[in-house]
Every structure is written in C-alpha cells, then in structure tokens.
Design a protein around this motif. Structure first.
Motif, mmCIF file in Angstrom:
data_model
loop_
_atom_site.group_PDB
_atom_site.id
_atom_site.type_symbol
_atom_site.label_atom_id
_atom_site.label_comp_id
_atom_site.label_asym_id
_atom_site.label_seq_id
_atom_site.Cartn_x
_atom_site.Cartn_y
_atom_site.Cartn_z
ATOM 1 N N ALA A 48 58.440 37.517 68.097
ATOM 2 C CA ALA A 48 59.226 38.417 67.255
ATOM 3 C C ALA A 48 60.449 37.694 66.694
ATOM 4 C CB ALA A 48 59.654 39.641 68.061
ATOM 5 N N LEU A 49 61.045 36.832 67.502
ATOM 6 C CA LEU A 49 62.196 36.065 67.038
ATOM 7 C C LEU A 49 61.809 35.076 65.943
ATOM 8 C CD1 LEU A 49 63.862 35.357 70.493
ATOM 9 C CD2 LEU A 49 64.778 36.842 68.694
ATOM 10 N N ARG A 50 60.660 34.459 66.109
ATOM 11 C CA ARG A 50 60.197 33.502 65.100
ATOM 12 C C ARG A 50 59.979 34.204 63.759
ATOM 13 N NH1 ARG A 50 55.573 31.485 62.839
ATOM 14 N NH2 ARG A 50 54.263 33.003 63.917
ATOM 15 N N MET A 51 59.360 35.391 63.804
ATOM 16 C CA MET A 51 59.135 36.138 62.572
ATOM 17 C C MET A 51 60.458 36.589 61.957
ATOM 18 S SD MET A 51 55.942 35.903 62.243
ATOM 19 C CE MET A 51 55.750 36.974 60.825
ATOM 20 N N GLU A 55 61.896 35.690 58.174
ATOM 21 C CA GLU A 55 62.312 36.731 57.234
ATOM 22 C C GLU A 55 63.752 36.508 56.765
ATOM 23 O OE1 GLU A 55 62.130 39.890 54.740
ATOM 24 O OE2 GLU A 55 60.458 39.039 55.877
ATOM 25 N N VAL A 56 64.628 36.232 57.718
ATOM 26 C CA VAL A 56 66.051 36.095 57.389
ATOM 27 C C VAL A 56 66.335 34.841 56.560
ATOM 28 C CG1 VAL A 56 68.350 35.728 58.385
ATOM 29 C CG2 VAL A 56 66.830 37.451 59.351
ATOM 30 N N THR A 57 65.575 33.787 56.797
ATOM 31 C CA THR A 57 65.853 32.532 56.089
ATOM 32 C C THR A 57 65.083 32.397 54.784
ATOM 33 O OG1 THR A 57 64.167 31.372 57.409
ATOM 34 C CG2 THR A 57 66.447 31.296 58.206
ATOM 35 N N LYS A 58 64.385 33.449 54.394
ATOM 36 C CA LYS A 58 63.780 33.421 53.065
ATOM 37 C C LYS A 58 64.887 33.291 52.020
ATOM 38 C CE LYS A 58 59.626 36.288 53.681
ATOM 39 N NZ LYS A 58 59.012 37.603 53.328
ATOM 40 N N PRO A 59 64.626 32.598 50.924
ATOM 41 C CA PRO A 59 65.647 32.518 49.877
ATOM 42 C C PRO A 59 65.871 33.895 49.249
ATOM 43 C CG PRO A 59 63.569 31.569 49.124
ATOM 44 C CD PRO A 59 63.415 31.825 50.601
#
Length: 351
Positions: A48-51, A55-59
């Motif tokens: 879940a953390l990896r996902m 998501e958060v580091t998407k541009p």
C-alpha cells in the motif's frame, strides 16, 4: 487483488483474511503510539505504501505540460517556450493549470517511531522514503531508516513471492512458462489465499482438503468446481492446505475418471474434448457443448509442514508420489508480512 465487485459482506471477509496475514509490519518491536499523535491504529503494509508513493510522485498536470512543452521546444528558443506556455495557460486554459504540489511538512514524530520504507518514485529515476503510519514522503534519508543488510535481502528473496503479488505470478507461470504452479506457504498465507480464491471473481476454489477421506460428496464438490471454473474462465486453485490427498493412487483412478480426471494435473489437459465430456453433466452443457473459456488456469496450494517456512524432505517425497505430473510443475514459495518479520527476527537472533 481484485476486490471492488464483491458484495459488502464478502468484501469484509476477504479484507479480514488478508489483514490476518500480517500487515502491521511495524509491530516488530511492539512500540506503542501515543493517541495524542493522531496516527492510525495500524501501520500501512509495504505494498500500500509503494502504491501511495507512485500516486503522490506522479507529475502534476503543470509539470507534465512543462515536460511536453520542453520536448516540443527542443529545437526552439527559450523565449518561444515561455511564450507558448503563457499562451496555453492564460488564453486557451486547456493545458497546464499552474498547480503546485502541497507540502505540509514531515510529522516530526515520524523520526521517533514507526518505520520508513524506500521505494522508487513514479518516474523510476530516484528513491524516496515513506513512513508506514503517516505516509510522509521525503527524498532525504531519515536518521531512523534501517535498511536491510544484503544477507537479510537474500533471506526475503528466498521466502518467495509476496502474497499480494501471487495472482500475477500464477498467471505468468501458467501463460509464459506453460506449467502448473505448485504454491507453498505458511498456515496464515494459505488460509488468506483460500479466502481470496473463494471470493475473487477471477478465481474458483477446489477444496481438496475435503478429500482426506475420499467420499462421493467431496468428489462431486470438486467436479463442480472444475466445471464452474472452465465455464467462467477462472483460475482454479486446488487447495490442499495441511492435507495431501493421494491423487495418484486413490483419486485420479479409473473408478473416478468421470469425476476427478488425471488430466487436471497436466498442463492444458482439460482442453481435451473427451475429458470434459466425461465430467460435464447434461444440465451443465451449453448448447450441447462443454466449454473451456479463456482465462482458465490451474494451480495447487499446499501448506508448509514445518514451522521453519519450508517443506520437510519427507513431505517433498510425498509430493512426488501423490501428485500426478509433479515433475512438470513449477514450485513457488509465498510469504506474508508476518512470515518476513519472523524470518528476519530468527536470523537476527541467531536461531
């Protein structure tokens, strides 16, 4: 895991089963989190953390638009790039929103308790650190980040496939390697996956543990599971658990050829029309046909017979003698978070 289309009560059961395999990774050390910190009661599991990181580091839309403009302006002047961006943003209002990512800062308690994980960002060009309670993300290595040693990484790799990645690995082996996967796991992993195979819309459970004593009722349940799986095009899991029925000598025999065919243990064996004709009943046929739809796969799941997350030499010999075509199958080991924590704890304690 595919969860969204399950009825609510089944979804709750499946979530409980998956949670039971040990998502509370930071439980190592049994630390207590003060309620005043406002943290959740349980930490997030690594997947879940990896996902979350991805998501958060998407541009942002603005960053993506900047990159696109830069790419298109490779042969242009800087002034052209600036003018084009301003025109698009202010006049067309179609590309680029001027949005910026919000940075609320890192919870300072994250440097005191909990655990940090390291994952690649969305682009895959650098590592970031994410906290398993707060979900805070930082590119700077936290002082309380404890990276696994090479020996510990090798141990985890030896544990096999992480439980939440197992469905994908089953499909890979069946379609790419063209072999039936035989899966080994701890009691908690096997029981969680049994629940998954029972409720997941792309899976069908064949509970072979009922065949500890061969009886007509259990055999009929198994036959129906085979037929149902072929008609729907699902992954059929032959679940043995801690029971290893003698398929070779007592079940896949001429007496039961119309109920439990030997072909089930052969890769592609159920594609034989004559085999399906024997196990389909008239009311199960479709326009007189015995369909086997795309997506049908077979796997076998067996519980470790030791507490050391491995099969004993005696059980390994039994597998060869009781499972038809075993030598042609591909073995997989799977693990959950509890298994990993236990294995690392034993390594660090010198057991």
């Amino acid at each position: 895991l595919v969860l969204a289309e399950l009825p609510s009560h089944q979804l709750d059961q499946l979530k409980s089963a998956v949670a039971a395999v040990g998502t509370a990774d930071a439980s190592a050390g049994d630390e207590e989190i003060p309620a005043s910190w406002g943290w959740p009661k349980e930490p997030l599991d690594p997947e879940a953390l990896r996902m979350h990181v991805l998501e958060v580091t998407k541009p942002t839309q603005q960053e993506a638009w900047d990159d696109a403009l830069a790419a298109r302006s490779i042969d242009g002047k800087k002034e052209d790039f600036v003018e084009e961006k301003a025109f698009a943003n202010l006049l067309l209002n179609k590309e680029g929103t001027g949005e910026q990512k919000k940075d609320r800062g890192i919870d300072h308690h994250a440097y005191e308790k909990g655990k940090w994980y390291r994952f690649l960002n969305f682009k895959g060009d650098c590592y970031v650190y994410v906290h398993n309670y707060t979900r805070d993300i930082t590119a700077t290595r936290p002082e309380n980040f404890a990276e696994l040693t090479e020996e510990e990484k090798a141990l985890i790799k030896k544990l096999g496939v992480y439980i939440k990645e197992l469905p994908t690995e089953i499909e890979r082996i069946y379609t790419k390697e063209r072999a039936i996967p035989v899966i080994y796991g701890s009691q908690s992993s096997c029981e969680a996956m049994k629940t998954f195979f029972h409720y997941n819309k792309n899976s069908t459970l064949l509970d072979a543990s009922k065949l500890k004593r061969v009886n007509s009722g259990a055999l009929e349940d198994c036959r129906r599971a085979m037929v149902w799986s072929m008609k729907l095009g699902t992954t059929l899991c032959i679940y043995c658990g801690d029971v290893l029925p003698d398929f070779l000598e007592k079940i896949c025999i001429s007496k039961y050829k119309d109920t439990f065919p030997l072909s089930l243990f052969m890769y592609g064996g159920m594609e034989n029309d004559m085999v399906r004709e024997k196990i389909f009943r008239d009311d199960e046929k479709e326009a007189g046909q015995c369909p086997i739809r795309p997506g049908f796969m077979v796997c076998i799941m067996i519980m470790y017979d030791t507490m050391g997350l491995q099969m004993s030499s005696m059980r390994k010999e039994e597998l060869v003698g009781k499972i038809p075509e075993f030598g042609r199958m591909q073995e997989i080991r799977t693990y959950n978070d509890d298994d990993r924590i236990k294995a690392l704890a034993e390594m660090r304690s010198g057991k």
